[in-house]
Design a protein around this motif. Structure first.
Motif, mmCIF file in Angstrom:
data_model
loop_
_atom_site.group_PDB
_atom_site.id
_atom_site.type_symbol
_atom_site.label_atom_id
_atom_site.label_comp_id
_atom_site.label_asym_id
_atom_site.label_seq_id
_atom_site.Cartn_x
_atom_site.Cartn_y
_atom_site.Cartn_z
ATOM 1 N N ASN A 17 0.830 -1.193 0.000
ATOM 2 C CA ASN A 17 0.000 0.000 0.000
ATOM 3 C C ASN A 17 0.859 1.236 0.000
ATOM 4 O O ASN A 17 2.016 1.175 0.410
ATOM 5 N N SER A 18 0.274 2.317 -0.424
ATOM 6 C CA SER A 18 1.030 3.568 -0.340
ATOM 7 C C SER A 18 0.064 4.675 0.051
ATOM 8 O O SER A 18 -1.104 4.633 -0.266
ATOM 9 N N ILE A 19 0.585 5.634 0.770
ATOM 10 C CA ILE A 19 -0.277 6.717 1.251
ATOM 11 C C ILE A 19 0.547 7.988 1.370
ATOM 12 O O ILE A 19 1.752 7.931 1.570
ATOM 13 N N LEU A 20 -0.128 9.100 1.225
ATOM 14 C CA LEU A 20 0.548 10.390 1.282
ATOM 15 C C LEU A 20 -0.056 11.192 2.423
ATOM 16 O O LEU A 20 -1.276 11.291 2.540
ATOM 17 N N LEU A 21 0.795 11.762 3.269
ATOM 18 C CA LEU A 21 0.303 12.616 4.343
ATOM 19 C C LEU A 21 0.624 14.053 3.982
ATOM 20 O O LEU A 21 1.780 14.389 3.753
ATOM 21 N N LEU A 22 -0.391 14.878 3.913
ATOM 22 C CA LEU A 22 -0.177 16.256 3.486
ATOM 23 C C LEU A 22 -0.669 17.208 4.553
ATOM 24 O O LEU A 22 -1.698 16.979 5.162
ATOM 25 N N GLY A 23 0.062 18.290 4.729
ATOM 26 C CA GLY A 23 -0.405 19.285 5.675
ATOM 27 C C GLY A 23 0.659 20.331 5.866
ATOM 28 O O GLY A 23 1.818 20.102 5.545
ATOM 29 N N PRO A 24 0.283 21.492 6.393
ATOM 30 C CA PRO A 24 1.280 22.543 6.573
ATOM 31 C C PRO A 24 2.342 22.135 7.582
ATOM 32 O O PRO A 24 2.182 21.170 8.316
ATOM 33 N N ARG A 25 3.422 22.898 7.587
ATOM 34 C CA ARG A 25 4.518 22.554 8.482
ATOM 35 C C ARG A 25 4.094 22.694 9.921
ATOM 36 O O ARG A 25 3.444 23.646 10.288
ATOM 37 N N GLY A 26 4.507 21.737 10.725
ATOM 38 C CA GLY A 26 4.204 21.837 12.145
ATOM 39 C C GLY A 26 2.864 21.259 12.521
ATOM 40 O O GLY A 26 2.433 21.409 13.652
ATOM 41 N N SER A 27 2.193 20.596 11.597
ATOM 42 C CA SER A 27 0.878 20.072 11.949
ATOM 43 C C SER A 27 0.940 18.665 12.493
ATOM 44 O O SER A 27 -0.089 18.067 12.756
ATOM 45 N N GLY A 28 2.122 18.126 12.648
ATOM 46 C CA GLY A 28 2.226 16.866 13.366
ATOM 47 C C GLY A 28 2.207 15.627 12.518
ATOM 48 O O GLY A 28 1.855 14.562 12.993
ATOM 49 N N LYS A 29 2.610 15.717 11.252
ATOM 50 C CA LYS A 29 2.535 14.534 10.391
ATOM 51 C C LYS A 29 3.541 13.489 10.843
ATOM 52 O O LYS A 29 3.200 12.316 11.055
ATOM 53 N N VAL A 30 4.789 13.916 10.993
ATOM 54 C CA VAL A 30 5.809 12.939 11.368
ATOM 55 C C VAL A 30 5.546 12.435 12.782
ATOM 56 O O VAL A 30 5.799 11.264 13.090
ATOM 57 N N ALA A 31 4.992 13.288 13.630
ATOM 58 C CA ALA A 31 4.694 12.846 14.997
ATOM 59 C C ALA A 31 3.651 11.741 14.987
ATOM 60 O O ALA A 31 3.772 10.750 15.718
ATOM 61 N N VAL A 32 2.638 11.893 14.151
ATOM 62 C CA VAL A 32 1.599 10.857 14.088
ATOM 63 C C VAL A 32 2.178 9.559 13.541
ATOM 64 O O VAL A 32 1.878 8.457 14.028
ATOM 65 N N VAL A 33 3.039 9.689 12.517
ATOM 66 C CA VAL A 33 3.665 8.476 11.974
ATOM 67 C C VAL A 33 4.464 7.772 13.064
ATOM 68 O O VAL A 33 4.404 6.548 13.215
ATOM 69 N N ASP A 34 5.211 8.549 13.827
ATOM 70 C CA ASP A 34 5.998 7.945 14.897
ATOM 71 C C ASP A 34 5.124 7.250 15.913
ATOM 72 O O ASP A 34 5.433 6.142 16.366
ATOM 73 N N LEU A 35 4.024 7.893 16.277
ATOM 74 C CA LEU A 35 3.107 7.279 17.250
ATOM 75 C C LEU A 35 2.599 5.939 16.749
ATOM 76 O O LEU A 35 2.592 4.931 17.463
#
Lengths: 566, 400
Positions: free
Chosen positions: B49-67
């Motif tokens: 599967n593949s997915i793209l996470l989009l959002g402005p800087r600082g909105s927590g994308k990498v943090a959610v991935v880490d969680l």
């Protein structure tokens, strides 16, 4: 579309099948047409080759006890999306999703029979006449080129075995994996074992040219090469591609080249010299799939083969276990997983946009996941829940809809005002463009402080406190990061040119429907609407200025900006 | 003692992105749940599967991935391996030698095959995804193409702040990339409230006095319900709604908590807000002389009259016109004004329109204001020694 009368014990004629079954001849009414039977038989056989299940043969007749068995189990094989099997999560859902996955190779490649036949005929004729040839396959992504050529390769090897000639050496190479374009020749040397006799100072290409120009080097075998993503071989001087195809024109070459790429005119653009020599490659175009073709492919995929677990289950409960054991069951499940209207809608939508089968498969899988999520949440225990039109529509909107409108609506307020000020500036400009020519060369590039002025105006009229210059610059940078604006690289901070990358009608639409707790957004939208005296359908023309200073014409429009900002 | 412990606890919470973003773990519709659902499905179905996470800087994308990855590692310790790539480091064009980028691609493909054989799933996290889409996109192509075979089990998570990241892909690569997107939008008012409560409320069971904890929490409750606090929060969120921004604001406020009382107060938040509102240019105006203020106001008038470009000489004309009209006492000679003009240039309150006219003298080169009218107005207002005439001239242009 899976026919309604599909029973697991589908009758097919197969050479060895009936000798084992103790049944009488079946009644004609239950027979399918032989053409369909043949098709299914191929499916069964090639599934066997894939290793999923062993070769299947026909089972039973209407009167055999085995049919009774399967009639019973058929009831239990209805589409039961919630059904758990052996305490694992819904197995049927999983099977269908797996069958619809892009990575799962289909049993047969439908809708490409004509193209496959052409390629196979070409290869056979080259082989029989012992001469070289080149073929170029082109088409959009997702049209089944690599898959079809893989199948053709198998058929070709099989055919050569049948005919009894030494089978050709085959090299399949994906040109993206080459570190440099000329490496392809050294790979050819290695694979085709032609390196003996190579002097150390000749390049691989020269060596190949030597071999193919002299009769004594022949080993008698044909060489078949399949080059995927051929446009990676295009260099500035088109040398590598050209040399590769030229290898097929040399007098003693026994080399069949099949190139695959997306560009339709690759042969015309890069291989003009071959035309002069009258050896242009045969071009076979894989057209984008039509709606019927997509529908057929999807339906063929949904006719999944039973997982092994079901078969063991079926075997255990029959008194005829020994007979069943010898001829394995390959059953096409008559699942009506999708409502027919839903599948057709999906096929129609994908055919209208790109004709890319990967997208269609993805949408179907996404729709199943939507269904799964729905079933997880709800408590009703309806037995038959199919993927309906509504699920497909949700899946399609997720993949096709651009998130621009949502993003604009969720931006912080000041960033929305900046986008509005952009739109307003350009509307003013368009209003004052006196001739059509001027409107066409309208610059959509604004300098940062012009934008700031427009921004302050809007803030003034909507009673928002504007931010300072430095905050304004950082807001513009944030919008630039998100891809809504584009800030040109410029030396100083003062004269950065900013371009809008989103259509202004998207911005107007997003802010009109945005129900915000503050009334200012509505006011902004209203003021935009009020200014739009030109009509809502205007689109931006691309700017014609390069980097650097605006030309003299541009500065006259700049003066219009100033007038417009009154 | 207790107050210090509380302060330390709050600070550590604010600087732990996992804690901050765990606020939204429990809600069904959150991005955390959706991402987790997708990855778990891929692992259990053993499909790609593949997915793209989009959002402005600082909105927590990498943090959610880490969680999500942390949770999955605890649940399925042996069946996941994670490979992280960053577009700033690993994209094609950033390699000096071509060979090393192909080595990387080759390495990844081999890893895919190995893990496919051993039934492990690989999760690729591609940070700054839009940078991978520059150039020939070889890395993306080889990765996505390798995922088209049954033997591999991988999930590709692309993280980007550009919203049109998937439009940047070549059509071949786009065809192989499934079009799932997760949008990270700034949180709504209710979510912000939940976040604040999650971070600021002290728990009862960490060894602090229960009386103190109760007092602290009730004070926080009062602050959160205060209308002034809502206004402060609004003005911050109107500029940047990302969670990171909010966390930084809270950190400043929490750090200025007074240790004697041990409670947070509205003043702490107001002070933090003032740091945000710092207007450097308005502050510079406090040190500017009166003559320079005159010059700035003249330039502003010229701009309001929509003169295309003006230079020092036209500013002087305007200046003299004002003095003739109002008969003020601040009339200086041109040479003195020129020096004031140069001071303003140095301080970058005004600037030249372009850099080409280096050879021309200062008086002739076109100039423009680098300070917005609103900031100028604030600066004038805050100067007590500002002559009333200037304010009047300013107000005359009906700018408030």
């Amino acid at each position: 579309m899976v026919p309604k009368e599909s029973n697991p014990s589908r009758k097919r004629s197969s050479p060895g099948g009936y000798s084992e079954s103790p049944c009488k001849a079946p009644s004609p009414g239950k027979w399918r047409s032989p053409r369909r039977c043949n098709g299914n038989r191929d499916e069964v056989r090639s599934v066997g080759e894939n290793g999923n299940l062993s070769n299947g043969d026909l089972i039973g007749s209407p009167k055999s006890p085995r049919k009774e068995l399967f009639r019973n189990s058929n009831q239990q094989l209805k589409w039961n999306p919630r059904g758990k099997l052996l305490n694992c999560h819904p197995a049927q859902m999983q099977t269908v999703k797996h069958a619809l996955h892009v990575a799962t190779p289909p049993a047969i490649v439908v809708c490409r029979e004509k193209e496959q036949k052409n390629i196979l005929e070409f290869c056979k004729s080259c082989f029989q006449q012992s001469k070289a040839g080149s073929l170029y396959v082109c088409g959009c992504p997702g049209t089944g080129k690599t898959l079809s050529i893989g199948k053709v390769k198998e058929y070709f090897l099989g055919w050569s075995k049948e005919v009894g000639v030494p089978s050709p050496d085959v090299l399949t190479i994906n040109c993206t994996s080459l570190t440099s374009t000329s490496e392809i020749f050294s790979q050819m040397l290695v694979k085709f074992e032609l390196s003996k006799g190579k002097a150390t100072n000749t390049s691989p290409l020269q060596h190949l040219q030597d071999i193919f120009s002299q009769k004594k080097h022949q080993s008698g075998r044909m060489l078949l090469m399949i080059a995927d993503e051929m446009d990676y071989l295009i260099t500035r001087d088109h040398a590598v591609l050209h040399d590769l195809f030229m290898l097929t024109t040399l007098p003693f070459s026994r080399f069949i080249l099949i190139g695959i790429a997306n560009a339709i005119d690759l042969a015309d653009r890069f291989l003009q010299k071959l035309e002069a020599l009258n050896c242009k490659p045969v071009v076979i175009t894989f057209r984008a799939y039509s709606k019927d073709q997509i529908l057929k492919i999807l339906q063929q995929r949904i006719m999944v083969v039973l997982p092994q677990i079901y078969i063991i289950y079926a075997i255990c409960i029959t008194p005829y276990a020994c007979i069943v054991h010898t001829s394995l069951i390959s059953v096409a499940l008559g699942y009506d997983v999708f409502q027919p209207a839903a599948l057709e809608y999906c096929a129609r939508k994908v055919a209208a946009t790109s004709g890319d089968i990967r997208k269609a498969l993805d949408i179907c899988r996404c729709a199943i996941e939507v269904l799964e999520a729905e079933l997880k949440g709800s408590v009703t225990n309806k037995e038959t829940e199919k993927v309906s039109f509504h699920h497909i529509e949700t899946a399609i909107s997720r993949s096709f809809k651009s998130p621009v409108v949502d993003i604009i609506q969720s931006l912080p307020q000041h960033q929305q005002v900046i986008l509005c000020s952009f739109v307003r500036l350009s509307q003013h400009c368009k209003k004052n463009a006196t001739t059509l020519a001027e409107a066409i060369i309208l610059i959509i590039v604004y300098v940062c402080d012009q934008l700031n002025r427009s921004y302050s105006e809007i803030c003034k009229s909507t009673q928002i406190r504007p931010v300072g210059m430095m905050d304004f610059a950082s807001l513009c940078t944030a919008l630039n990061d998100q891809g809504l604006l584009e800030i040109a690289q410029s030396r100083g901070d003062k004269s950065k040119k900013i371009k809008l990358k989103v259509d202004s009608s998207d911005i107007t639409f997003a802010l009109k429907v945005h129900i915000c707790c503050l009334s200012t957004s509505c006011y902004i939208a209203a003021s935009l609407a009020h200014d739009t005296s030109i009509g809502t359908g205007h689109t931006f023309f691309p700017e014609l200025l390069g980097k650097g200073r605006p030309k003299t014409r541009g500065s006259s429009i700049n003066s219009q900006f100033h007038l417009a900002l009154k | 003692m207790d107050t210090e412990k509380a302060l330390a606890l709050l600070r550590s919470r604010l600087y732990d992105p996992n804690y901050v973003h765990a606020t939204f773990k429990s809600s069904e519709e959150s991005n955390y749940c959706k991402l987790k659902f997708l990855i778990m499905n891929s692992i259990s179905d053993s499909c790609n599967n593949s997915i793209l996470l989009l959002g402005p800087r600082g909105s927590g994308k990498v943090a959610v991935v880490d969680l999500v990855l942390e949770d999955l590692k605890t649940q399925h310790p042996d069946s996941i391996s994670v490979i992280r790539l960053n577009g700033l480091l690993h994209s094609d064009d950033n390699f000096a030698l071509k060979a090393s980028s192909d080595d990387n691609a080759g390495f990844m493909i081999d890893m895919l095959k190995e893990c496919g054989l051993s039934h492990k799933s690989i999760i690729f996290v591609l940070d700054e995804f839009d940078l991978f889409a520059q150039g020939k996109q070889r890395l993306l192509y080889s990765l996505l193409d390798a995922m088209q075979t049954v033997s591999s089990q991988a999930v590709v998570i692309g993280v980007s702040c550009r919203l049109d990241a998937d439009q940047l892909l070549e059509k071949r690569v786009r065809s192989r990339f499934s079009h799932r997107k997760l949008l990270f939008v700034p949180p709504s008012r209710e979510d912000v409230r939940r976040l604040l409560e999650h971070i600021l409320y002290l728990p009862k069971d960490i060894g602090l006095l229960s009386k103190y904890v109760a007092e602290f929490n009730s004070k926080i409750q009062d602050i959160l319900n205060d209308k002034k606090f809502q206004e402060i929060l609004d003005s911050i969120l109107f500029i940047d709604g990302a969670i990171n921004n909010l966390v930084q604001f809270l950190f400043r406020a929490v750090s200025s908590m007074s240790l004697e009382s041990g409670l947070l107060s509205l003043e702490n938040f107001k002070g933090s807000h003032l740091c945000y509102q710092r207007q450097p240019k308005t502050q510079i105006l406090e040190g500017v002389s009166i003559l320079e203020l005159y010059i700035l106001v003249c330039m502003n008038r010229l701009e309001c009259k929509e003169q295309n470009s003006y230079n020092f000489n036209s500013v002087m004309k305007e200046y003299k016109a004002i003095h003739e009209a109002y008969k003020t006492s601040d009339n200086y000679r041109d040479s003195v004004c020129l020096r004031a003009f140069e001071h303003l240039l140095e301080r970058e309150l005004i600037g030249f329109v372009d850099n080409k006219g280096r050879n021309l003298s200062i008086e002739i080169q076109p100039v423009k204001l680098l300070i917005s009218p609103h900031e100028l107005y604030l600066g004038l207002k805050s100067r007590s020694s500002c002559p009333a005439i200037l304010q009047k001239l300013f107000d005359h242009e009906s700018f408030r």
